[in-house]
Design a protein around this motif. Structure first.
Motif, mmCIF file in Angstrom:
data_model
loop_
_atom_site.group_PDB
_atom_site.id
_atom_site.type_symbol
_atom_site.label_atom_id
_atom_site.label_comp_id
_atom_site.label_asym_id
_atom_site.label_seq_id
_atom_site.Cartn_x
_atom_site.Cartn_y
_atom_site.Cartn_z
ATOM 1 N N ILE A 6 -2.228 -5.355 -4.295
ATOM 2 C CA ILE A 6 -1.402 -4.609 -3.339
ATOM 3 C C ILE A 6 -0.263 -5.478 -2.808
ATOM 4 O O ILE A 6 0.899 -5.062 -2.788
ATOM 5 N N LEU A 14 2.271 1.582 -3.512
ATOM 6 C CA LEU A 14 1.214 2.012 -4.420
ATOM 7 C C LEU A 14 0.984 3.509 -4.316
ATOM 8 O O LEU A 14 0.882 4.211 -5.334
ATOM 9 N N TRP A 37 0.832 -1.207 0.000
ATOM 10 C CA TRP A 37 0.000 0.000 0.000
ATOM 11 C C TRP A 37 0.867 1.258 0.000
ATOM 12 O O TRP A 37 0.578 2.231 -0.696
#
Length: 292
Positions: free
Chosen positions: A66, A39, A36
Protein backbone atom coordinates in the motif's frame (compact mmCIF):
# COMPACT_ATOMS: atom_id res chain seq x y z
CA UNK A 1 14.96 -20.84 36.08
CA UNK A 2 11.33 -19.80 36.57
CA UNK A 3 12.34 -16.13 36.51
CA UNK A 4 14.28 -16.63 33.27
CA UNK A 5 11.24 -18.29 31.64
CA UNK A 6 8.95 -15.44 32.73
CA UNK A 7 11.48 -12.89 31.43
CA UNK A 8 11.57 -14.62 28.04
CA UNK A 9 7.75 -14.60 27.89
CA UNK A 10 7.65 -10.92 28.80
CA UNK A 11 10.32 -10.13 26.21
CA UNK A 12 8.35 -11.97 23.54
CA UNK A 13 5.18 -10.15 24.53
CA UNK A 14 7.00 -6.80 24.47
CA UNK A 15 8.37 -7.47 20.97
CA UNK A 16 4.92 -8.45 19.74
CA UNK A 17 3.36 -5.30 21.25
CA UNK A 18 6.14 -3.18 19.69
CA UNK A 19 5.59 -4.76 16.26
CA UNK A 20 1.83 -4.26 16.47
CA UNK A 21 2.37 -0.63 17.50
CA UNK A 22 4.73 -0.10 14.54
CA UNK A 23 2.15 -1.62 12.18
CA UNK A 24 -0.59 0.61 13.62
CA UNK A 25 1.61 3.69 13.26
CA UNK A 26 2.40 2.82 9.65
CA UNK A 27 -1.29 2.33 8.89
CA UNK A 28 -1.92 5.86 10.12
CA UNK A 29 0.82 7.41 7.96
CA UNK A 30 0.17 9.77 5.05
CA UNK A 31 1.80 7.30 2.64
CA UNK A 32 -0.52 4.54 3.79
CA UNK A 33 -3.63 6.72 3.51
CA UNK A 34 -2.58 7.97 0.07
CA UNK A 35 -1.79 4.43 -1.06
CA UNK A 36 -5.05 2.97 0.25
CA UNK A 37 -7.04 5.66 -1.55
CA UNK A 38 -5.17 4.95 -4.81
CA UNK A 39 -5.58 1.18 -4.40
CA UNK A 40 -9.35 1.55 -4.02
CA UNK A 41 -9.46 3.85 -7.06
CA UNK A 42 -7.63 1.34 -9.26
CA UNK A 43 -8.35 -2.15 -8.03
CA UNK A 44 -11.41 -1.79 -5.81
CA UNK A 45 -12.55 -5.00 -4.14
CA UNK A 46 -9.98 -7.18 -5.95
CA UNK A 47 -7.06 -5.23 -4.45
CA UNK A 48 -8.60 -5.21 -0.97
CA UNK A 49 -8.85 -9.02 -1.05
CA UNK A 50 -5.11 -9.30 -1.74
CA UNK A 51 -4.26 -7.11 1.26
CA UNK A 52 -6.75 -8.95 3.47
CA UNK A 53 -5.21 -12.32 2.51
CA UNK A 54 -1.82 -11.16 3.86
CA UNK A 55 -2.99 -10.11 7.32
CA UNK A 56 -2.53 -13.50 8.97
CA UNK A 57 0.87 -14.30 7.46
CA UNK A 58 2.61 -10.96 6.76
CA UNK A 59 0.75 -7.73 7.50
CA UNK A 60 4.02 -5.87 6.85
CA UNK A 61 3.96 -7.00 3.21
CA UNK A 62 0.44 -5.61 2.87
CA UNK A 63 1.60 -2.32 4.35
CA UNK A 64 4.57 -2.07 1.98
CA UNK A 65 2.33 -2.82 -1.00
CA UNK A 66 0.00 0.00 0.00
CA UNK A 67 2.69 2.50 1.02
CA UNK A 68 5.25 1.90 -1.73
CA UNK A 69 3.39 0.46 -4.72
CA UNK A 70 0.31 2.66 -4.41
CA UNK A 71 1.31 5.50 -2.08
CA UNK A 72 4.70 6.23 -3.69
CA UNK A 73 4.54 4.89 -7.26
CA UNK A 74 0.93 4.88 -8.43
CA UNK A 75 0.33 8.29 -6.84
CA UNK A 76 2.92 9.87 -9.15
CA UNK A 77 1.52 11.99 -11.99
CA UNK A 78 4.02 11.41 -14.82
CA UNK A 79 1.93 8.64 -16.40
CA UNK A 80 -1.87 8.36 -16.37
CA UNK A 81 -3.57 5.45 -14.60
CA UNK A 82 -4.86 3.80 -17.77
CA UNK A 83 -1.32 3.70 -19.18
CA UNK A 84 0.06 2.36 -15.89
CA UNK A 85 -2.41 -0.50 -15.80
CA UNK A 86 -1.74 -1.40 -19.45
CA UNK A 87 1.98 -1.47 -18.59
CA UNK A 88 1.40 -3.71 -15.57
CA UNK A 89 -0.92 -6.11 -17.40
CA UNK A 90 1.66 -6.49 -20.19
CA UNK A 91 4.55 -7.04 -17.76
CA UNK A 92 2.67 -9.64 -15.70
CA UNK A 93 1.65 -11.55 -18.83
CA UNK A 94 5.23 -11.44 -20.09
CA UNK A 95 6.62 -12.81 -16.82
CA UNK A 96 3.88 -15.46 -16.79
CA UNK A 97 4.06 -16.42 -13.12
CA UNK A 98 1.55 -14.20 -11.31
CA UNK A 99 -2.00 -15.06 -12.40
CA UNK A 100 -3.76 -13.81 -9.22
CA UNK A 101 -1.98 -10.45 -9.53
CA UNK A 102 -2.69 -10.36 -13.27
CA UNK A 103 -6.40 -10.73 -12.56
CA UNK A 104 -6.25 -7.88 -10.04
CA UNK A 105 -4.65 -5.62 -12.64
CA UNK A 106 -6.98 -6.66 -15.43
CA UNK A 107 -9.71 -5.49 -13.07
CA UNK A 108 -7.68 -2.32 -12.53
CA UNK A 109 -7.26 -1.75 -16.27
CA UNK A 110 -11.01 -2.06 -16.83
CA UNK A 111 -11.65 0.29 -13.89
CA UNK A 112 -9.29 2.94 -15.26
CA UNK A 113 -10.65 3.20 -18.79
CA UNK A 114 -9.38 0.30 -20.89
CA UNK A 115 -11.99 -1.41 -23.03
CA UNK A 116 -12.27 -5.19 -23.36
CA UNK A 117 -10.91 -5.07 -26.91
CA UNK A 118 -7.96 -2.90 -25.90
CA UNK A 119 -6.96 -5.48 -23.29
CA UNK A 120 -7.38 -8.27 -25.85
CA UNK A 121 -4.97 -6.36 -28.10
CA UNK A 122 -2.39 -6.02 -25.32
CA UNK A 123 -2.63 -9.77 -24.74
CA UNK A 124 -2.39 -10.58 -28.47
CA UNK A 125 0.69 -8.38 -28.67
CA UNK A 126 2.38 -10.36 -25.90
CA UNK A 127 2.38 -13.39 -28.22
CA UNK A 128 5.15 -11.54 -30.09
CA UNK A 129 7.27 -10.74 -27.04
CA UNK A 130 6.72 -13.55 -24.53
CA UNK A 131 5.15 -16.25 -26.70
CA UNK A 132 1.78 -17.86 -27.33
CA UNK A 133 1.54 -19.72 -23.97
CA UNK A 134 1.72 -16.43 -22.07
CA UNK A 135 -0.89 -14.90 -24.40
CA UNK A 136 -3.21 -17.89 -23.93
CA UNK A 137 -2.86 -17.62 -20.14
CA UNK A 138 -3.50 -13.89 -20.31
CA UNK A 139 -6.61 -14.33 -22.45
CA UNK A 140 -7.96 -16.96 -20.04
CA UNK A 141 -7.36 -14.61 -17.11
CA UNK A 142 -9.24 -11.84 -18.93
CA UNK A 143 -12.12 -14.24 -19.60
CA UNK A 144 -12.32 -15.18 -15.91
CA UNK A 145 -12.27 -11.54 -14.80
CA UNK A 146 -15.03 -10.59 -17.23
CA UNK A 147 -17.20 -13.48 -16.03
CA UNK A 148 -16.67 -12.41 -12.40
CA UNK A 149 -17.48 -8.79 -13.18
CA UNK A 150 -20.63 -9.76 -15.10
CA UNK A 151 -21.86 -11.70 -12.05
CA UNK A 152 -21.36 -8.51 -10.03
CA UNK A 153 -23.49 -6.60 -12.53
CA UNK A 154 -20.57 -4.67 -14.01
CA UNK A 155 -20.97 -3.88 -17.70
CA UNK A 156 -17.62 -3.18 -19.29
CA UNK A 157 -17.10 -1.27 -22.54
CA UNK A 158 -16.37 -3.65 -25.41
CA UNK A 159 -14.51 -1.05 -27.44
CA UNK A 160 -13.58 -0.79 -31.08
CA UNK A 161 -12.94 -3.91 -33.17
CA UNK A 162 -9.87 -4.06 -35.39
CA UNK A 163 -10.43 -3.09 -39.01
CA UNK A 164 -9.74 -5.98 -41.36
CA UNK A 165 -6.87 -5.03 -43.66
CA UNK A 166 -7.30 -5.49 -47.42
CA UNK A 167 -3.52 -5.59 -47.86
CA UNK A 168 -2.67 -9.01 -49.30
CA UNK A 169 1.10 -8.57 -49.23
CA UNK A 170 1.78 -9.14 -45.53
CA UNK A 171 5.52 -8.62 -45.93
CA UNK A 172 5.04 -5.19 -47.45
CA UNK A 173 2.47 -4.28 -44.78
CA UNK A 174 4.88 -5.39 -42.06
CA UNK A 175 7.67 -3.25 -43.51
CA UNK A 176 5.31 -0.28 -43.56
CA UNK A 177 4.28 -0.77 -39.92
CA UNK A 178 7.85 -1.22 -38.67
CA UNK A 179 8.97 1.85 -40.61
CA UNK A 180 6.42 3.94 -38.68
CA UNK A 181 8.47 3.23 -35.56
CA UNK A 182 11.90 3.73 -37.14
CA UNK A 183 12.39 4.49 -40.83
CA UNK A 184 15.71 2.61 -41.05
CA UNK A 185 14.86 -0.48 -38.98
CA UNK A 186 13.67 -2.68 -41.86
CA UNK A 187 16.99 -2.22 -43.64
CA UNK A 188 18.93 -2.93 -40.41
CA UNK A 189 16.87 -6.05 -39.78
CA UNK A 190 17.48 -7.40 -43.29
CA UNK A 191 21.20 -6.57 -43.22
CA UNK A 192 21.60 -8.41 -39.92
CA UNK A 193 19.61 -11.58 -40.61
CA UNK A 194 18.79 -12.01 -44.32
CA UNK A 195 21.83 -14.15 -45.08
CA UNK A 196 21.76 -16.18 -41.86
CA UNK A 197 18.00 -16.55 -41.20
CA UNK A 198 15.76 -14.88 -43.80
CA UNK A 199 12.79 -16.76 -42.30
CA UNK A 200 13.22 -14.84 -39.06
CA UNK A 201 13.01 -11.53 -40.91
CA UNK A 202 9.95 -12.71 -42.81
CA UNK A 203 8.09 -13.87 -39.68
CA UNK A 204 8.98 -10.75 -37.66
CA UNK A 205 7.58 -8.54 -40.40
CA UNK A 206 4.59 -10.66 -41.38
CA UNK A 207 3.41 -11.73 -37.93
CA UNK A 208 4.81 -9.16 -35.53
CA UNK A 209 4.07 -6.10 -37.63
CA UNK A 210 1.59 -7.01 -40.39
CA UNK A 211 -0.68 -9.25 -38.31
CA UNK A 212 -0.36 -7.60 -34.89
CA UNK A 213 0.95 -4.03 -35.04
CA UNK A 214 -1.24 -3.13 -38.01
CA UNK A 215 -4.40 -3.74 -35.97
CA UNK A 216 -5.97 -0.36 -35.36
CA UNK A 217 -7.96 -0.79 -32.14
CA UNK A 218 -5.07 -0.05 -29.78
CA UNK A 219 -3.20 3.23 -30.13
CA UNK A 220 0.48 3.37 -31.07
CA UNK A 221 1.15 4.91 -27.66
CA UNK A 222 -0.40 2.03 -25.73
CA UNK A 223 1.29 -0.55 -27.96
CA UNK A 224 4.70 0.90 -27.13
CA UNK A 225 3.88 1.23 -23.43
CA UNK A 226 2.89 -2.46 -23.38
CA UNK A 227 6.01 -3.50 -25.30
CA UNK A 228 8.47 -1.41 -23.27
CA UNK A 229 7.08 -2.64 -19.95
CA UNK A 230 7.04 -6.28 -21.09
CA UNK A 231 10.63 -6.17 -22.35
CA UNK A 232 11.81 -4.36 -19.22
CA UNK A 233 10.09 -6.97 -17.03
CA UNK A 234 11.56 -9.88 -19.00
CA UNK A 235 15.04 -8.46 -18.55
CA UNK A 236 16.53 -10.62 -21.32
CA UNK A 237 16.13 -8.47 -24.43
CA UNK A 238 18.12 -5.28 -24.01
CA UNK A 239 18.63 -4.55 -27.76
CA UNK A 240 14.89 -4.95 -28.37
CA UNK A 241 14.05 -2.80 -25.35
CA UNK A 242 16.40 -0.12 -26.64
CA UNK A 243 14.71 -0.19 -30.05
CA UNK A 244 11.22 0.12 -28.55
CA UNK A 245 12.21 2.93 -26.19
CA UNK A 246 13.51 4.80 -29.23
CA UNK A 247 10.35 3.88 -31.15
CA UNK A 248 8.18 5.06 -28.26
CA UNK A 249 9.90 8.45 -28.34
CA UNK A 250 9.46 8.55 -32.14
CA UNK A 251 5.68 8.09 -31.90
CA UNK A 252 5.15 10.59 -29.09
CA UNK A 253 5.91 9.04 -25.71
CA UNK A 254 7.86 11.41 -23.50
CA UNK A 255 11.05 10.74 -21.57
CA UNK A 256 9.06 11.30 -18.36
CA UNK A 257 6.45 8.70 -19.31
CA UNK A 258 9.12 6.07 -20.00
CA UNK A 259 10.88 6.91 -16.72
CA UNK A 260 7.56 6.30 -14.96
CA UNK A 261 7.23 2.90 -16.66
CA UNK A 262 10.63 1.95 -15.23
CA UNK A 263 9.65 3.15 -11.74
CA UNK A 264 6.49 1.06 -12.04
CA UNK A 265 8.63 -1.98 -12.87
CA UNK A 266 10.33 -1.69 -9.45
CA UNK A 267 7.04 -3.00 -8.07
CA UNK A 268 6.36 -5.78 -10.57
CA UNK A 269 9.70 -7.10 -11.81
CA UNK A 270 12.06 -5.57 -9.24
CA UNK A 271 14.68 -2.86 -8.96
CA UNK A 272 17.31 -4.60 -11.14
CA UNK A 273 15.00 -4.62 -14.18
CA UNK A 274 14.04 -1.00 -13.49
CA UNK A 275 17.71 0.01 -13.22
CA UNK A 276 18.56 -1.79 -16.46
CA UNK A 277 15.61 -0.22 -18.24
CA UNK A 278 16.49 3.25 -16.97
CA UNK A 279 20.10 2.83 -18.11
CA UNK A 280 18.89 1.87 -21.59
CA UNK A 281 16.58 4.90 -21.66
CA UNK A 282 19.57 7.05 -20.66
CA UNK A 283 21.60 5.60 -23.56
CA UNK A 284 18.79 6.28 -26.03
CA UNK A 285 18.36 9.88 -24.87
CA UNK A 286 22.12 10.49 -25.17
CA UNK A 287 22.32 8.97 -28.67
CA UNK A 288 19.31 10.97 -29.86
CA UNK A 289 20.86 14.20 -28.58
CA UNK A 290 24.14 13.44 -30.40
CA UNK A 291 22.36 12.58 -33.67
CA UNK A 292 20.22 15.70 -33.80
Amino acid sequence: MKHIFISILLLGFSIEVFCQTEITNKMQSNRYERGWKKLKEIDGEAGEKVIESLKDISPELGIYIIEYAFGDIYAREGLDLKSKEIAVVASLIAMGNAKPQLKVHINGALNTGSSINELKEVILQMSVYSGFPSAINGMNALKEVLEERQKQGIKDEIGKSATISNQTDRLKLGEKELSKLDSSQVERLKNTYNEFSPELVKFILEYGYADIFSRDNLSEKYRQIATISALAALGTAEPQLKFHINAGLNIGLTETEIKEIMLLMTVYSGFPSAINGTNILKEVILERSINR
